[in-house]
Design an enzyme around this catalytic site. Structure first.
Site, PDB file in Angstrom:
ATOM      1  CE  LYS A 207      -3.517   2.362   2.740  1.00 31.71           C
ATOM      2  NZ  LYS A 207      -4.512   2.205   3.804  1.00 31.71           N
ATOM      3  CE  LYS A 260      -5.935   2.014  -0.460  1.00 34.19           C
ATOM      4  NZ  LYS A 260      -6.294   2.145   0.914  1.00 34.19           N
TER       5      LYS A 260
END
Ligand code: PBG
Length: 337
Positions: A207, A260
């Protein structure tokens, strides 16, 4: 795979257009598929009844109360969507995110209501403290010299507690998103100790500290009150590090790993797909959604076509699952197609 030069050399009259001549022929040779069941719909839940509060930077997305959330889930189910991920907005925030760590808690209530009505639906819960802390960081803070910093190891125990509450409510998968080192292992241990061996972990493994989360922070009321998340989320310039993050999370017990955001990180999705034989999830995040919505509202892009192209591109890169706010609309277009 055949080497292109070789093909051209031996068959000088190769015509690639032959297989593009009709919709049925194109469908026959299509390499990447996209189905409603590949999509995971993110939903935001808060207390109250009859609440349906639109998020201004995410047209078509709402903060919902448990009752309206169940209706929204039903609409998604009818379109062929088989998984949702829930984010909670508590009534009270404090320094340690108590609202996430006690019963009753808003996400637990939502999980119970959804599972009662749709037992087959896969319910995923986000595990992070940023929606619940008054400072908006993803963990608890400690003082170091003249600075406050996020205390990694003190946060782990709390993430374990949060995950157990969600598992007890009936979550199928828990999804730690705070980028604390060791979060997957801490959650796995906590789940196992509480007897939830069958509850899986979808880790937000790679992320990035991205500016594409802006609209989500409006939706979840979770912007950091000071500083930013660059001391725990990844530097957008790195991709080898993403592979280390993913390898570590798998070692700690993650069942599915996520990259992400999606669009600026398609290369990372591809590398993860090629390296690890595990399901890869990609999060088509709030800012990516907002960009498309804004351009389409202005009439600058054809929404249906660009959304399906974007989602197909994320699948082509190697993601088996896509978390996306476009899920319902995309599912309805896919069913018409
Ligand atoms: C919580 C969390 C965030 C997102 C998912 N879980 C925000 C953040 O890290 O600031 C972002 C999702 C999106 O932008 O759609 N840590």
């Amino acid at each position: 795979m055949v080497e292109p030069a070789g093909v051209l050399g031996s068959f000088p009259h190769t015509r690639l257009r032959r297989l593009r001549g009709s919709p049925t022929l194109r469908r026959l040779v299509r390499q990447t598929t996209l189905e409603p069941a590949d999509l995971i719909l993110p939903l935001f839940v808060r207390s109250g009844t009859g609440v349906r509060r639109e998020i201004s930077s995410m047209p078509g997305q709402y903060q919902l109360s448990v009752d309206t959330l169940v209706d929204e889930v039903g609409a998604a189910w009818d379109l062929g969507i088989r998984a949702v991920i829930l984010f909670g907005i508590p009534d009270h925030k404090d320094a340690t995110g108590t609202a996430a760590l006690t019963e009753p808690n808003i996400v637990g209530e939502a999980v119970r209501a959804v599972k009662r009505r749709y037992p087959q639906l896969i319910v995923i819960t986000d595990e992070c403290l940023c929606e619940y802390t008054d400072h908006g960081h993803c963990g608890v803070l400690r003082q170091r010299a003249d600075m406050l910093e996020v205390d990694n190891d003190a946060t782990l125990e709390l993430l374990g507690q949060q995950a157990v509450l969600h598992a007890r409510a009936g979550a199928d998968l828990v999804a730690p998103s705070g980028m604390m080192d060791g979060m997957v292992q801490a959650i796995r241990h906590a789940l196992d100790a509480a007897g939830f061996h069958q509850v899986g972990i979808l880790s937000y493994a790679a992320k990035y500290a991205s500016s594409f989360y802006g609209p989500f922070r409006e939706a979840a009321e979770s912007p950091p009150r000071f500083g930013d998340r660059t001391t725990y989320q990844m530097d957008p310039a790195n991709s080898d590090e993403a592979l280390r993050e993913i390898a570590l999370d798998l070692h700690e017990g993650a069942d599915i790993v996520m990259v992400k955001p999606a669009l600026a990180y398609l290369d990372v999705i591809r590398r993860a797909y090629e390296r690890f034989g595990v399901p890869i999830a990609a999060y088509n995040v709030s800012g990516e959604y907002a960009m498309v919505k804004a351009a389409c509202q202005k009439g600058w892009l054809d929404e249906r076509k660009v959304v399906l192209e974007i989602l197909t591109g994320i699948r082509r890169a190697g993601a088996s699952l896509i978390l996306t706010y476009h899920a319902k609309e995309a599912a309805s277009w896919l069913r018409e197609a």
